[in-house]
Design a protein around this motif. Structure first.
Motif, PDB file in Angstrom:
ATOM      1  N   ASP A  84      50.071  39.549  44.567  1.00 31.85           N
ATOM      2  CA  ASP A  84      49.547  40.590  45.523  1.00 31.85           C
ATOM      3  C   ASP A  84      50.427  41.194  45.096  1.00 31.85           C
ATOM      4  OD1 ASP A  84      50.335  37.398  46.936  1.00 31.85           O
ATOM      5  OD2 ASP A  84      52.266  37.421  46.960  1.00 31.85           O
ATOM      6  N   LEU A  85      49.167  41.847  46.049  1.00 30.80           N
ATOM      7  CA  LEU A  85      49.060  43.406  46.567  1.00 30.80           C
ATOM      8  C   LEU A  85      49.398  43.472  48.475  1.00 30.80           C
ATOM      9  CD1 LEU A  85      45.919  44.230  44.259  1.00 30.80           C
ATOM     10  CD2 LEU A  85      48.613  45.292  43.618  1.00 30.80           C
ATOM     11  N   ALA A  86      49.241  44.900  48.519  1.00 30.13           N
ATOM     12  CA  ALA A  86      49.350  44.622  49.742  1.00 30.13           C
ATOM     13  C   ALA A  86      48.446  46.376  50.515  1.00 30.13           C
ATOM     14  CB  ALA A  86      50.932  45.289  50.891  1.00 30.13           C
ATOM     15  N   THR A  87      48.044  46.092  51.844  1.00 29.73           N
ATOM     16  CA  THR A  87      47.411  46.956  51.971  1.00 29.73           C
ATOM     17  C   THR A  87      48.115  47.900  53.065  1.00 29.73           C
ATOM     18  OG1 THR A  87      46.627  45.505  54.281  1.00 29.73           O
ATOM     19  CG2 THR A  87      44.572  45.768  52.645  1.00 29.73           C
ATOM     20  N   LEU A  88      47.576  48.856  53.302  1.00 31.51           N
ATOM     21  CA  LEU A  88      48.470  50.095  53.979  1.00 31.51           C
ATOM     22  C   LEU A  88      49.034  49.616  54.549  1.00 31.51           C
ATOM     23  CD1 LEU A  88      48.907  53.347  53.111  1.00 31.51           C
ATOM     24  CD2 LEU A  88      47.188  54.226  54.785  1.00 31.51           C
ATOM     25  N   ASP A  89      48.321  48.724  55.883  1.00 30.61           N
ATOM     26  CA  ASP A  89      48.842  48.399  57.003  1.00 30.61           C
ATOM     27  C   ASP A  89      49.759  47.445  56.565  1.00 30.61           C
ATOM     28  OD1 ASP A  89      47.728  46.099  56.730  1.00 30.61           O
ATOM     29  OD2 ASP A  89      46.648  45.703  58.219  1.00 30.61           O
ATOM     30  N   GLY A  90      49.750  46.656  55.488  1.00 23.97           N
ATOM     31  CA  GLY A  90      51.470  45.725  55.077  1.00 23.97           C
ATOM     32  C   GLY A  90      50.180  44.373  54.838  1.00 23.97           C
ATOM     33  N   THR A  91      49.355  44.310  54.856  1.00 25.94           N
ATOM     34  CA  THR A  91      49.087  43.156  54.815  1.00 25.94           C
ATOM     35  C   THR A  91      48.548  42.751  52.990  1.00 25.94           C
ATOM     36  OG1 THR A  91      47.300  43.104  56.640  1.00 25.94           O
ATOM     37  CG2 THR A  91      46.785  41.272  55.393  1.00 25.94           C
ATOM     38  N   LYS A  92      49.212  41.517  52.823  1.00 27.51           N
ATOM     39  CA  LYS A  92      49.699  40.819  51.665  1.00 27.51           C
ATOM     40  C   LYS A  92      48.293  39.879  50.896  1.00 27.51           C
ATOM     41  CE  LYS A  92      54.463  39.634  50.529  1.00 27.51           C
ATOM     42  NZ  LYS A  92      55.569  38.619  50.749  1.00 27.51           N
ATOM     43  N   VAL A  93      47.191  40.986  49.793  1.00 26.57           N
ATOM     44  CA  VAL A  93      45.995  39.841  49.661  1.00 26.57           C
ATOM     45  C   VAL A  93      46.293  39.586  47.975  1.00 26.57           C
ATOM     46  CG1 VAL A  93      44.702  41.527  51.244  1.00 26.57           C
ATOM     47  CG2 VAL A  93      45.037  42.001  48.608  1.00 26.57           C
ATOM     48  N   PRO A  94      45.896  38.667  47.566  1.00 26.68           N
ATOM     49  CA  PRO A  94      46.279  37.847  46.326  1.00 26.68           C
ATOM     50  C   PRO A  94      45.618  38.352  44.849  1.00 26.68           C
ATOM     51  CG  PRO A  94      44.755  36.643  47.267  1.00 26.68           C
ATOM     52  CD  PRO A  94      44.786  37.270  48.345  1.00 26.68           C
ATOM     53  N   LEU A  95      46.118  38.805  44.266  1.00 22.71           N
ATOM     54  CA  LEU A  95      45.590  39.297  42.671  1.00 22.71           C
ATOM     55  C   LEU A  95      45.171  38.206  41.525  1.00 22.71           C
ATOM     56  CD1 LEU A  95      44.271  42.364  40.910  1.00 22.71           C
ATOM     57  CD2 LEU A  95      46.931  42.983  40.665  1.00 22.71           C
ATOM     58  N   ASP A  96      44.289  38.423  41.291  1.00 19.38           N
ATOM     59  CA  ASP A  96      43.843  37.437  40.118  1.00 19.38           C
ATOM     60  C   ASP A  96      43.813  38.497  38.867  1.00 19.38           C
ATOM     61  OD1 ASP A  96      44.994  35.207  41.781  1.00 19.38           O
ATOM     62  OD2 ASP A  96      42.854  34.757  42.502  1.00 19.38           O
ATOM     63  N   LEU A  97      44.136  37.994  37.727  1.00 22.77           N
ATOM     64  CA  LEU A  97      44.127  38.480  36.478  1.00 22.77           C
ATOM     65  C   LEU A  97      43.472  37.134  35.594  1.00 22.77           C
ATOM     66  CD1 LEU A  97      46.734  41.614  36.786  1.00 22.77           C
ATOM     67  CD2 LEU A  97      44.588  41.329  37.229  1.00 22.77           C
ATOM     68  N   TYR A  98      42.600  37.375  35.115  1.00 20.07           N
ATOM     69  CA  TYR A  98      41.971  36.936  33.548  1.00 20.07           C
ATOM     70  C   TYR A  98      42.108  37.376  32.915  1.00 20.07           C
ATOM     71  CZ  TYR A  98      40.324  34.189  38.075  1.00 20.07           C
ATOM     72  OH  TYR A  98      40.281  32.972  38.765  1.00 20.07           O
ATOM     73  N   VAL A  99      43.139  36.204  31.854  1.00 22.68           N
ATOM     74  CA  VAL A  99      43.938  36.859  30.474  1.00 22.68           C
ATOM     75  C   VAL A  99      43.177  36.419  29.510  1.00 22.68           C
ATOM     76  CG1 VAL A  99      45.534  37.969  29.394  1.00 22.68           C
ATOM     77  CG2 VAL A  99      45.415  37.980  32.242  1.00 22.68           C
ATOM     78  N   THR A 100      42.859  37.496  28.101  1.00 20.78           N
ATOM     79  CA  THR A 100      42.747  36.585  27.194  1.00 20.78           C
ATOM     80  C   THR A 100      44.092  37.074  25.847  1.00 20.78           C
ATOM     81  OG1 THR A 100      41.177  35.184  25.619  1.00 20.78           O
ATOM     82  CG2 THR A 100      40.876  38.356  25.555  1.00 20.78           C
ATOM     83  N   ARG A 101      43.961  36.056  24.779  1.00 18.09           N
ATOM     84  CA  ARG A 101      44.909  36.778  23.846  1.00 18.09           C
ATOM     85  C   ARG A 101      44.218  37.558  23.027  1.00 18.09           C
ATOM     86  NH1 ARG A 101      50.196  33.975  22.205  1.00 18.09           N
ATOM     87  NH2 ARG A 101      49.895  32.789  23.212  1.00 18.09           N
ATOM     88  N   THR A 102      44.214  39.119  21.739  1.00 20.98           N
ATOM     89  CA  THR A 102      43.839  39.070  21.318  1.00 20.98           C
ATOM     90  C   THR A 102      44.734  39.583  20.271  1.00 20.98           C
ATOM     91  OG1 THR A 102      44.711  41.515  21.998  1.00 20.98           O
ATOM     92  CG2 THR A 102      42.817  40.550  23.305  1.00 20.98           C
TER      93      THR A 102
ATOM     94  N   GLU B 157      40.661  39.558  39.885  1.00 20.73           N
ATOM     95  CA  GLU B 157      40.023  39.335  41.668  1.00 20.73           C
ATOM     96  C   GLU B 157      41.373  39.721  42.797  1.00 20.73           C
ATOM     97  OE1 GLU B 157      36.352  37.956  42.041  1.00 20.73           O
ATOM     98  OE2 GLU B 157      36.131  37.272  39.852  1.00 20.73           O
ATOM     99  N   ILE B 158      40.495  40.158  43.222  1.00 21.04           N
ATOM    100  CA  ILE B 158      41.353  41.935  44.750  1.00 21.04           C
ATOM    101  C   ILE B 158      41.242  40.150  46.241  1.00 21.04           C
ATOM    102  CG2 ILE B 158      42.212  43.288  45.881  1.00 21.04           C
ATOM    103  CD1 ILE B 158      41.811  45.138  43.001  1.00 21.04           C
ATOM    104  N   ASN B 159      41.102  39.769  46.255  1.00 22.67           N
ATOM    105  CA  ASN B 159      41.583  39.345  47.290  1.00 22.67           C
ATOM    106  C   ASN B 159      40.223  37.939  48.196  1.00 22.67           C
ATOM    107  OD1 ASN B 159      42.084  38.477  50.188  1.00 22.67           O
ATOM    108  ND2 ASN B 159      41.283  40.324  51.208  1.00 22.67           N
ATOM    109  N   ASN B 160      40.193  37.539  46.402  1.00 24.66           N
ATOM    110  CA  ASN B 160      38.988  36.438  46.583  1.00 24.66           C
ATOM    111  C   ASN B 160      39.941  35.394  45.482  1.00 24.66           C
ATOM    112  OD1 ASN B 160      36.344  35.322  46.157  1.00 24.66           O
ATOM    113  ND2 ASN B 160      35.988  36.551  44.493  1.00 24.66           N
ATOM    114  N   ARG B 161      39.985  34.829  46.007  1.00 22.45           N
ATOM    115  CA  ARG B 161      40.697  33.436  45.482  1.00 22.45           C
ATOM    116  C   ARG B 161      39.782  32.070  45.073  1.00 22.45           C
ATOM    117  NH1 ARG B 161      46.416  32.525  45.311  1.00 22.45           N
ATOM    118  NH2 ARG B 161      46.245  33.950  44.683  1.00 22.45           N
ATOM    119  N   GLU B 162      38.479  32.100  46.103  1.00 17.67           N
ATOM    120  CA  GLU B 162      37.463  31.314  45.618  1.00 17.67           C
ATOM    121  C   GLU B 162      36.961  30.276  44.078  1.00 17.67           C
ATOM    122  OE1 GLU B 162      33.341  29.984  46.897  1.00 17.67           O
ATOM    123  OE2 GLU B 162      34.210  31.428  47.816  1.00 17.67           O
ATOM    124  N   PRO B 163      37.108  31.821  42.968  1.00 15.53           N
ATOM    125  CA  PRO B 163      37.256  31.078  41.973  1.00 15.53           C
ATOM    126  C   PRO B 163      38.502  30.787  41.354  1.00 15.53           C
ATOM    127  CG  PRO B 163      36.703  33.362  42.265  1.00 15.53           C
ATOM    128  CD  PRO B 163      37.359  33.254  42.950  1.00 15.53           C
TER     129      PRO B 163
END
Length: 130
Positions: free
Chosen positions: A82-100, A110-116
């Motif tokens: 999660d991340l937070a906005t300045l007013d404290g609202t939590k938003v999701p952070l999704d990171l897509y990661v691969t091994r190198t 994806e910030i505040n976009n949980r649909e994918p």
């Protein structure tokens, strides 16, 4: 003979389980470090900046101490926190990661976009690891 096979089966489980647990712990630690490094590399004055290309609105998101969730998708991973906005609202952070060859790399954020992610879950494409 049956008791012998059962005892061998449980002996095998006991000898394999700690190794698998150690490998999983190591993987989760590496992924966590990669996520934190990526987030840190994106910070400008303590916030991640995100520009809405349709409206031109700039949003600032701040890292907060929260749980993290890890999922596997084929040979890649999705790290969620999660991340937070300045007013404290939590938003999701999704990171897509691969091994190198030299660790893990984030290839999509994806910030505040949980649909994918929700679509991947509905399609049974992801497996929750943690």
């Amino acid at each position: 003979m049956f008791r012998f096979l059962i005892s061998k089966f449980f002996a095998l489980i006991i000898t394999i389980s700690p190794v698998d647990a150690d490998e999983k712990t190591s993987l989760l630690s590496e992924l966590q470090v990669s996520m934190q490094r990526h987030i840190d590399s994106q910070l400008i004055n303590g916030a991640i900046h995100s520009l809405d290309l349709e409206t031109g609105e700039l949003s600032l998101f701040y890292p907060i101490e929260t749980h993290s969730m890890v999922m596997a998708i084929d040979d890649d991973f999705i790290l969620c926190t999660d991340l937070a906005t300045l007013d404290g609202t939590k938003v999701p952070l999704d990171l897509y990661v691969t091994r190198t060859d030299d660790g893990f790399r984030v290839y999509q954020t994806e910030i505040n976009n949980r649909e994918p992610l929700e679509q991947l879950v509905k399609a049974n494409r992801v497996e929750r690891i943690r």
